[in-house]
Motif scaffolding. Structure first.
Motif, PDB file in Angstrom:
ATOM      1  N   ARG A 193      -6.374  -4.544  14.467  1.00  0.00           N
ATOM      2  CA  ARG A 193      -5.636  -3.379  14.946  1.00  0.00           C
ATOM      3  C   ARG A 193      -5.462  -3.421  16.465  1.00  0.00           C
ATOM      4  NH1 ARG A 193      -4.675   1.004  11.890  1.00  0.00           N
ATOM      5  NH2 ARG A 193      -4.832   2.342  13.723  1.00  0.00           N
ATOM      6  N   SER A 194      -6.449  -3.957  17.166  1.00  0.00           N
ATOM      7  CA  SER A 194      -6.301  -4.037  18.620  1.00  0.00           C
ATOM      8  C   SER A 194      -5.212  -5.022  19.012  1.00  0.00           C
ATOM      9  CB  SER A 194      -7.641  -4.440  19.258  1.00  0.00           C
ATOM     10  OG  SER A 194      -7.970  -5.792  19.000  1.00  0.00           O
ATOM     11  N   ARG A 195      -5.043  -6.087  18.250  1.00  0.00           N
ATOM     12  CA  ARG A 195      -4.027  -7.096  18.577  1.00  0.00           C
ATOM     13  C   ARG A 195      -2.607  -6.608  18.338  1.00  0.00           C
ATOM     14  NH1 ARG A 195      -4.131 -12.192  19.445  1.00  0.00           N
ATOM     15  NH2 ARG A 195      -2.463 -12.647  17.959  1.00  0.00           N
ATOM     16  N   VAL A 196      -2.460  -5.583  17.526  1.00  0.00           N
ATOM     17  CA  VAL A 196      -1.120  -5.030  17.314  1.00  0.00           C
ATOM     18  C   VAL A 196      -0.981  -3.664  17.997  1.00  0.00           C
ATOM     19  CG1 VAL A 196      -0.706  -6.323  15.198  1.00  0.00           C
ATOM     20  CG2 VAL A 196      -1.787  -4.071  15.060  1.00  0.00           C
ATOM     21  N   PHE A 197      -1.954  -3.339  18.874  1.00  0.00           N
ATOM     22  CA  PHE A 197      -1.940  -2.099  19.647  1.00  0.00           C
ATOM     23  C   PHE A 197      -1.830  -0.871  18.755  1.00  0.00           C
ATOM     24  CE2 PHE A 197      -0.698  -3.361  24.244  1.00  0.00           C
ATOM     25  CZ  PHE A 197      -1.681  -4.338  24.247  1.00  0.00           C
ATOM     26  N   ARG A 198      -2.595  -0.874  17.643  1.00  0.00           N
ATOM     27  CA  ARG A 198      -2.603   0.256  16.731  1.00  0.00           C
ATOM     28  C   ARG A 198      -3.974   0.910  16.635  1.00  0.00           C
ATOM     29  NH1 ARG A 198       2.474   1.741  16.782  1.00  0.00           N
ATOM     30  NH2 ARG A 198       3.911   0.451  15.571  1.00  0.00           N
ATOM     31  N   ASP A 199      -4.905   0.471  17.467  1.00  0.00           N
ATOM     32  CA  ASP A 199      -6.246   1.057  17.441  1.00  0.00           C
ATOM     33  C   ASP A 199      -6.351   2.143  18.504  1.00  0.00           C
ATOM     34  OD1 ASP A 199      -8.781   1.253  16.327  1.00  0.00           O
ATOM     35  OD2 ASP A 199      -9.036  -0.922  16.310  1.00  0.00           O
ATOM     36  N   ARG A 200      -7.509   2.693  18.650  1.00  0.00           N
ATOM     37  CA  ARG A 200      -7.712   3.773  19.608  1.00  0.00           C
ATOM     38  C   ARG A 200      -7.589   3.263  21.042  1.00  0.00           C
ATOM     39  NH1 ARG A 200      -9.506   8.384  17.287  1.00  0.00           N
ATOM     40  NH2 ARG A 200     -10.190   8.221  15.126  1.00  0.00           N
ATOM     41  N   GLU A 246      -8.021  -4.131  32.222  1.00  0.00           N
ATOM     42  CA  GLU A 246      -9.314  -4.802  32.153  1.00  0.00           C
ATOM     43  C   GLU A 246     -10.176  -4.293  31.011  1.00  0.00           C
ATOM     44  OE1 GLU A 246     -10.050  -1.267  34.901  1.00  0.00           O
ATOM     45  OE2 GLU A 246      -8.392  -2.568  34.284  1.00  0.00           O
ATOM     46  N   GLU A 247     -10.087  -2.982  30.705  1.00  0.00           N
ATOM     47  CA  GLU A 247     -10.910  -2.465  29.612  1.00  0.00           C
ATOM     48  C   GLU A 247     -10.338  -2.857  28.257  1.00  0.00           C
ATOM     49  OE1 GLU A 247      -8.600  -0.499  31.808  1.00  0.00           O
ATOM     50  OE2 GLU A 247      -9.950   1.243  31.747  1.00  0.00           O
ATOM     51  N   THR A 248      -9.015  -2.907  28.138  1.00  0.00           N
ATOM     52  CA  THR A 248      -8.399  -3.372  26.894  1.00  0.00           C
ATOM     53  C   THR A 248      -8.774  -4.825  26.632  1.00  0.00           C
ATOM     54  OG1 THR A 248      -6.545  -1.853  27.183  1.00  0.00           O
ATOM     55  CG2 THR A 248      -6.223  -3.696  25.679  1.00  0.00           C
ATOM     56  N   ASP A 249      -8.719  -5.629  27.667  1.00  0.00           N
ATOM     57  CA  ASP A 249      -9.097  -7.036  27.552  1.00  0.00           C
ATOM     58  C   ASP A 249     -10.546  -7.175  27.108  1.00  0.00           C
ATOM     59  OD1 ASP A 249      -9.010  -9.996  28.210  1.00  0.00           O
ATOM     60  OD2 ASP A 249     -10.437  -9.329  29.728  1.00  0.00           O
ATOM     61  N   LEU A 250     -11.433  -6.384  27.703  1.00  0.00           N
ATOM     62  CA  LEU A 250     -12.853  -6.458  27.348  1.00  0.00           C
ATOM     63  C   LEU A 250     -13.077  -6.071  25.890  1.00  0.00           C
ATOM     64  CD1 LEU A 250     -15.756  -6.906  28.489  1.00  0.00           C
ATOM     65  CD2 LEU A 250     -15.848  -4.421  28.789  1.00  0.00           C
ATOM     66  N   VAL A 251     -12.456  -4.986  25.450  1.00  0.00           N
ATOM     67  CA  VAL A 251     -12.620  -4.541  24.063  1.00  0.00           C
ATOM     68  C   VAL A 251     -12.073  -5.579  23.094  1.00  0.00           C
ATOM     69  CG1 VAL A 251     -11.844  -2.835  22.369  1.00  0.00           C
ATOM     70  CG2 VAL A 251     -12.701  -2.083  24.594  1.00  0.00           C
ATOM     71  N   MET A 252     -10.924  -6.160  23.410  1.00  0.00           N
ATOM     72  CA  MET A 252     -10.344  -7.167  22.518  1.00  0.00           C
ATOM     73  C   MET A 252     -11.232  -8.401  22.439  1.00  0.00           C
ATOM     74  SD  MET A 252      -6.272  -6.772  23.409  1.00  0.00           S
ATOM     75  CE  MET A 252      -5.727  -7.911  22.157  1.00  0.00           C
ATOM     76  N   ARG A 253     -11.803  -8.815  23.557  1.00  0.00           N
ATOM     77  CA  ARG A 253     -12.713  -9.957  23.532  1.00  0.00           C
ATOM     78  C   ARG A 253     -13.977  -9.636  22.733  1.00  0.00           C
ATOM     79  NH1 ARG A 253     -14.804 -11.210  28.479  1.00  0.00           N
ATOM     80  NH2 ARG A 253     -13.764  -9.601  29.708  1.00  0.00           N
ATOM     81  N   ALA A 254     -14.473  -8.403  22.898  1.00  0.00           N
ATOM     82  CA  ALA A 254     -15.671  -8.002  22.162  1.00  0.00           C
ATOM     83  C   ALA A 254     -15.410  -8.009  20.657  1.00  0.00           C
ATOM     84  CB  ALA A 254     -16.125  -6.625  22.622  1.00  0.00           C
ATOM     85  N   LEU A 255     -14.302  -7.425  20.235  1.00  0.00           N
ATOM     86  CA  LEU A 255     -13.978  -7.375  18.809  1.00  0.00           C
ATOM     87  C   LEU A 255     -13.745  -8.769  18.241  1.00  0.00           C
ATOM     88  CD1 LEU A 255     -11.608  -4.262  18.845  1.00  0.00           C
ATOM     89  CD2 LEU A 255     -13.924  -4.368  17.894  1.00  0.00           C
ATOM     90  N   HIS A 256     -13.102  -9.629  19.018  1.00  0.00           N
ATOM     91  CA  HIS A 256     -12.877 -11.006  18.569  1.00  0.00           C
ATOM     92  C   HIS A 256     -14.193 -11.740  18.362  1.00  0.00           C
ATOM     93  CE1 HIS A 256     -11.796 -15.347  19.157  1.00  0.00           C
ATOM     94  NE2 HIS A 256     -10.860 -14.990  18.304  1.00  0.00           N
ATOM     95  N   ALA A 257     -15.206 -11.377  19.168  1.00  0.00           N
ATOM     96  CA  ALA A 257     -16.519 -12.005  19.051  1.00  0.00           C
ATOM     97  C   ALA A 257     -17.372 -11.381  17.952  1.00  0.00           C
ATOM     98  CB  ALA A 257     -17.258 -11.920  20.385  1.00  0.00           C
ATOM     99  N   GLY A 258     -16.833 -10.392  17.240  1.00  0.00           N
ATOM    100  CA  GLY A 258     -17.568  -9.780  16.136  1.00  0.00           C
ATOM    101  C   GLY A 258     -18.340  -8.534  16.495  1.00  0.00           C
ATOM    102  N   ALA A 259     -18.074  -7.940  17.645  1.00  0.00           N
ATOM    103  CA  ALA A 259     -18.789  -6.731  18.048  1.00  0.00           C
ATOM    104  C   ALA A 259     -18.465  -5.574  17.108  1.00  0.00           C
ATOM    105  CB  ALA A 259     -18.414  -6.352  19.480  1.00  0.00           C
ATOM    106  N   SER A 260     -19.443  -4.697  16.941  1.00  0.00           N
ATOM    107  CA  SER A 260     -19.282  -3.489  16.129  1.00  0.00           C
ATOM    108  C   SER A 260     -19.105  -2.299  17.067  1.00  0.00           C
ATOM    109  CB  SER A 260     -20.511  -3.289  15.235  1.00  0.00           C
ATOM    110  OG  SER A 260     -20.410  -2.077  14.508  1.00  0.00           O
ATOM    111  N   LEU A 261     -17.882  -1.782  17.137  1.00  0.00           N
ATOM    112  CA  LEU A 261     -17.558  -0.678  18.037  1.00  0.00           C
ATOM    113  C   LEU A 261     -17.071   0.514  17.229  1.00  0.00           C
ATOM    114  CD1 LEU A 261     -15.516  -2.618  20.777  1.00  0.00           C
ATOM    115  CD2 LEU A 261     -17.978  -2.187  20.688  1.00  0.00           C
ATOM    116  N   THR A 262     -17.585   1.694  17.556  1.00  0.00           N
ATOM    117  CA  THR A 262     -17.212   2.889  16.810  1.00  0.00           C
ATOM    118  C   THR A 262     -16.790   4.006  17.755  1.00  0.00           C
ATOM    119  OG1 THR A 262     -17.933   4.399  15.052  1.00  0.00           O
ATOM    120  CG2 THR A 262     -19.522   3.908  16.773  1.00  0.00           C
TER     121      THR A 262
END
Length: 306
Positions: free
Chosen positions: A136-143, A177-193
């Motif tokens: 969802r982050s890669r298609v800009f449909r997430d929060r 910078e924060e979008t980039d960080l979140v996308m990298r975190a999610l790509h690495a398997g991070a669990s974000l809620t």
């Protein structure tokens, strides 16, 4: 070990800090420190830091005389003692139970990598899922991910690296910078809620009709364009992102100002994407690439910026 480190990077602001420290002193959860990364050349923030200390807050003061928000946050991350880190803006403030609610999340049996608080002054559709996903982050449909809403386990940065200092306030790519960080975190398997009940306040200031406002929009949106290129987003997502800023005002019959702002956003996204791609090609052709931290023009943050 301190439970939480709040990394507060500040530049140019003064009185706003008093409201933030008042909200920190009122927190029902007390096991936190505030690391102030001060990018000012003078002592304007010192009285507010002393006020925070007198209120019982652990405040650590670090001088960083190079106005670059991402770089300043990275300095704070390296200095942090907490298991978790957050990034309050110097003009935001917290609800009294925000840190308590987040601490409850962090100590659950199903471990999280990070959490996102709710920005009170900006609403989001309730239908969005609570868990953020890489797809969802890669298609800009997430929060929407804004730094003052984000809280992470500090170990994440050991795994994916810190903020990209080429992006953000003080750089030619003026945001992202924060979008980039979140996308990298999610790509690495991070669990974000997303935690709706954890509330942070931040003024919502619509841009005015000035040429300076248009330039600021263009500068920020270069960061969005850089995200398109850096994360190799799908072509349909890029096309939608380039067209939407001018199509949306037309479809809703908005006035000339919104259309002009949309055009500034389009230009910023386009040039940000092109410059990032060009820089990547240049680096790929070098035997020992060196990452540049500035681009075609030198940007100094306005005094009203952090």
């Amino acid at each position: 070990m301190t439970a939480l480190s709040l990394i507060l990077c500040t530049y140019g602001r003064t009185t706003e800090l008093e409201r933030l420290f008042q909200s920190l002193a009122a927190q029902t959860f007390k096991d936190f420190e505030v690391i102030v990364v001060d990018q000012n050349a003078d002592d304007r923030v010192t009285p507010y830091l002393e006020g925070g200390r007198k209120a019982g807050i652990v405040v650590r003061h670090i001088r960083h005389h190079f106005p670059n928000l991402s770089m300043a946050r990275n300095v704070g991350i390296r200095a942090a003692l907490g298991e978790w880190v957050g990034f309050p803006d110097d003009d935001c403030w917290y609800e009294p139970d925000l840190l308590q609610r987040l601490c409850h999340l962090f100590t659950r049996s199903d471990p999280l990598t990070g959490a996102m608080a709710r920005w009170a002054e900006r609403s989001e559709p309730d239908r969005l899922p609570l868990r953020l996903t890489h797809h969802r982050s890669r298609v800009f449909r997430d929060r929407m991910a804004v730094s003052f809403m984000l809280f992470f386990n500090r170990k994440l940065f050991n795994h994916i690296g810190n903020f990209d200092s080429r992006l953000g306030v003080g750089q030619w790519f003026g945001a992202g910078e924060e979008t980039d960080l979140v996308m990298r975190a999610l790509h690495a398997g991070a669990s974000l809620t997303y935690h709706h009940a954890a509330v942070v306040h931040h003024p919502l200031k619509p841009p005015d009709a000035s040429a300076r406002a248009r330039q600021e929009i263009r500068r920020r949106e270069r960061g969005t364009g850089a995200i398109y290129a850096k994360h190799a987003l799908p072509l349909h997502v890029i096309a939608r992102g380039l067209v939407a800023p001018i199509l949306r005002p037309l479809l809703k019959g908005a006035g000339a100002r919104e259309f002009i702002h949309g055009y500034a956003a389009l230009l910023g996204r386009w040039e940000g994407m092109l410059y990032w791609r060009r820089q990547h090609r240049q680096l790929a052709g070098m035997h020992k690439p060196k990452i540049r931290t500035s681009f075609p023009e030198t940007i100094q943050p306005a005094a009203s910026k952090r």
